[in-house]
Design an enzyme around this catalytic site. Structure first.
Site, PDB file in Angstrom:
ATOM      1  N   HIS A  83       9.894   5.180  -1.504  1.00 29.65           N
ATOM      2  CA  HIS A  83      10.693   6.305  -1.760  1.00 29.65           C
ATOM      3  C   HIS A  83      11.154   6.352  -3.107  1.00 29.65           C
ATOM      4  O   HIS A  83      11.196   7.148  -3.876  1.00 29.65           O
ATOM      5  CB  HIS A  83      11.652   6.533  -0.893  1.00 29.65           C
ATOM      6  CG  HIS A  83      11.267   6.556   0.670  1.00 29.65           C
ATOM      7  ND1 HIS A  83      12.215   6.578   1.918  1.00 29.65           N
ATOM      8  CD2 HIS A  83      10.127   7.190   1.141  1.00 29.65           C
ATOM      9  CE1 HIS A  83      11.502   6.614   2.887  1.00 29.65           C
ATOM     10  NE2 HIS A  83      10.490   7.008   2.339  1.00 29.65           N
TER      11      HIS A  83
ATOM     12  N   HIS B 297       7.207  15.143   3.884  1.00 30.13           N
ATOM     13  CA  HIS B 297       7.529  13.433   3.795  1.00 30.13           C
ATOM     14  C   HIS B 297       6.127  12.808   3.620  1.00 30.13           C
ATOM     15  O   HIS B 297       6.229  11.758   2.986  1.00 30.13           O
ATOM     16  CB  HIS B 297       8.536  13.071   5.059  1.00 30.13           C
ATOM     17  CG  HIS B 297       8.898  11.657   4.473  1.00 30.13           C
ATOM     18  ND1 HIS B 297       9.880  11.296   3.895  1.00 30.13           N
ATOM     19  CD2 HIS B 297       8.271  10.551   4.863  1.00 30.13           C
ATOM     20  CE1 HIS B 297      10.055   9.976   3.748  1.00 30.13           C
ATOM     21  NE2 HIS B 297       9.194   9.419   4.373  1.00 30.13           N
TER      22      HIS B 297
ATOM     23  N   ASP C 276       5.392  10.232   0.679  1.00 28.11           N
ATOM     24  CA  ASP C 276       5.029   8.726   0.866  1.00 28.11           C
ATOM     25  C   ASP C 276       3.636   8.568   0.125  1.00 28.11           C
ATOM     26  O   ASP C 276       3.686   7.424  -0.612  1.00 28.11           O
ATOM     27  CB  ASP C 276       4.793   8.585   2.420  1.00 28.11           C
ATOM     28  CG  ASP C 276       5.685   8.291   3.149  1.00 28.11           C
ATOM     29  OD1 ASP C 276       6.735   7.919   2.358  1.00 28.11           O
ATOM     30  OD2 ASP C 276       5.647   8.124   4.373  1.00 28.11           O
TER      31      ASP C 276
ATOM     32  N   HIS D 157       0.494   4.927   5.139  1.00 25.69           N
ATOM     33  CA  HIS D 157       0.610   3.689   4.149  1.00 25.69           C
ATOM     34  C   HIS D 157      -0.549   2.918   3.985  1.00 25.69           C
ATOM     35  O   HIS D 157      -1.226   2.580   2.749  1.00 25.69           O
ATOM     36  CB  HIS D 157       2.069   3.003   4.492  1.00 25.69           C
ATOM     37  CG  HIS D 157       3.222   3.640   4.244  1.00 25.69           C
ATOM     38  ND1 HIS D 157       3.488   4.057   2.947  1.00 25.69           N
ATOM     39  CD2 HIS D 157       4.143   3.800   5.097  1.00 25.69           C
ATOM     40  CE1 HIS D 157       4.620   4.728   3.109  1.00 25.69           C
ATOM     41  NE2 HIS D 157       5.269   4.614   4.504  1.00 25.69           N
TER      42      HIS D 157
END
Length: 296
Positions: A79, A237, A241, A264
């Protein structure tokens, strides 16, 4: 697209809670010289060891993006890294007195405000370099995919698919500029399902997690007071990311990134594929709004 590097105009500090440890974490962002990059320093460890924010230093992607080198581990960097990338910050030192960054409100919004409060300094001595994508690069596996196509700007298109009535299939598409990042992306919060949160706490994780720093979803409702910040906050979001994860490539990408159900770990796998496919890109600088190739 800009042709100079940027750093912070002055140091700034903040304090928050670590989402897994539940401990208070102190954070300081400091200016750094041109061509320095983003480097994290652990002030709580002997000798103040550090680690550069680069995908080669990623050591874990199971719950967050974790970087580490020479005994220095820093968790949940995505973030803050999204804030640096979205606001076009190339060089900074990040001092932190714990193994994880503070979770803040679960978005990059507080970090973006912190960067803005420091001020952004243009570094005349540092030309900004880009990865210019010339031919598409794709990684696809088990219903997940990331592809980057040639483009004259950094554009992202994200799609997520969840078997949940509040999410379903969502897609967002942004050309990432500081203005768009501030208004449309940075305040989108991380999210999780109530049963997952309960399981994490049983295993001693998420001790600092709460409705103050994550969207929590039950079977048919969002538990947070006030609900969603955007109707499609979930996919926004994921875009946030992605910006944070892709910033670990070391230079901005000039290309259109299209993802489907990525996270991720898959983002990191794609960066490895990107670097292995050197014939598909070149490094460039901007000179009077024109591209100058530096070779690959």
């Amino acid at each position: 697209m800009v042709n100079h590097q940027h750093t912070l105009a002055k140091p700034v500090t903040s304090t928050g809670i670590g989402v897994h440890s539940g401990n208070i974490v102190n954070l300081t962002l400091l200016p750094a010289p041109a061509n320095h990059g983003i480097r994290f320093v652990r002030t709580d460890l002997p000798g103040r060891p550090g680690v550069t924010a680069h995908f080669n230093n990623v050591v874990d992607t199971s719950l967050a993006t974790v970087i580490g080198a020479e005994g220095c581990i820093v968790s949940t960097v995505e973030h803050l890294m999204a804030g640096f990338s979205g606001m076009s910050i190339d060089n900074a030192i990040v001092e932190v007195d714990a193994y994880e960054l503070p979770i803040m409100d679960g978005s990059a919004g507080p970090f973006t405000e912190l960067i803005q409060s420091a001020g952004i300094l243009r570094q005349e001595e540092g030309s900004k370099c880009y990865f210019k994508v010339n031919t598409p690069i794709t990684l696809a596996e088990n219903g997940k995919s990331v592809t980057v196509y040639p483009a004259d700007q950094f554009r992202i298109t994200c799609t997520i698919v969840y078997n949940h009535p509040l999410i379903g299939t969502q897609t967002c598409d942004f050309v990432v500029t500081p203005e768009i990042f501030r208004k449309e992306i940075c305040t989108a919060r991380t999210f999780g399902f109530l049963h997952e949160v309960e399981m994490m706490k049983r295993y001693g994780l998420g001790r600092g997690g709460s409705l103050e720093n994550a969207l929590v979803i039950d079977t048919d409702r969002v538990l947070n007071e006030g609900g969603l910040r955007f109707a499609d906050e979930f996919v926004r979001h994921k875009a946030l990311d992605l910006i944070g994860d892709f910033s670990l490539i070391g230079m901005p990408i000039m290309g259109h990134v299209v993802t489907h159900c990525s996270g991720h770990a898959f983002n990191h796998a794609f960066l490895e594929k990107f670097f292995s496919q050197k014939e598909s890109w070149e490094t460039c600088t901007l000179v009077s709004d024109a591209l100058q190739a530096n070779g690959s």
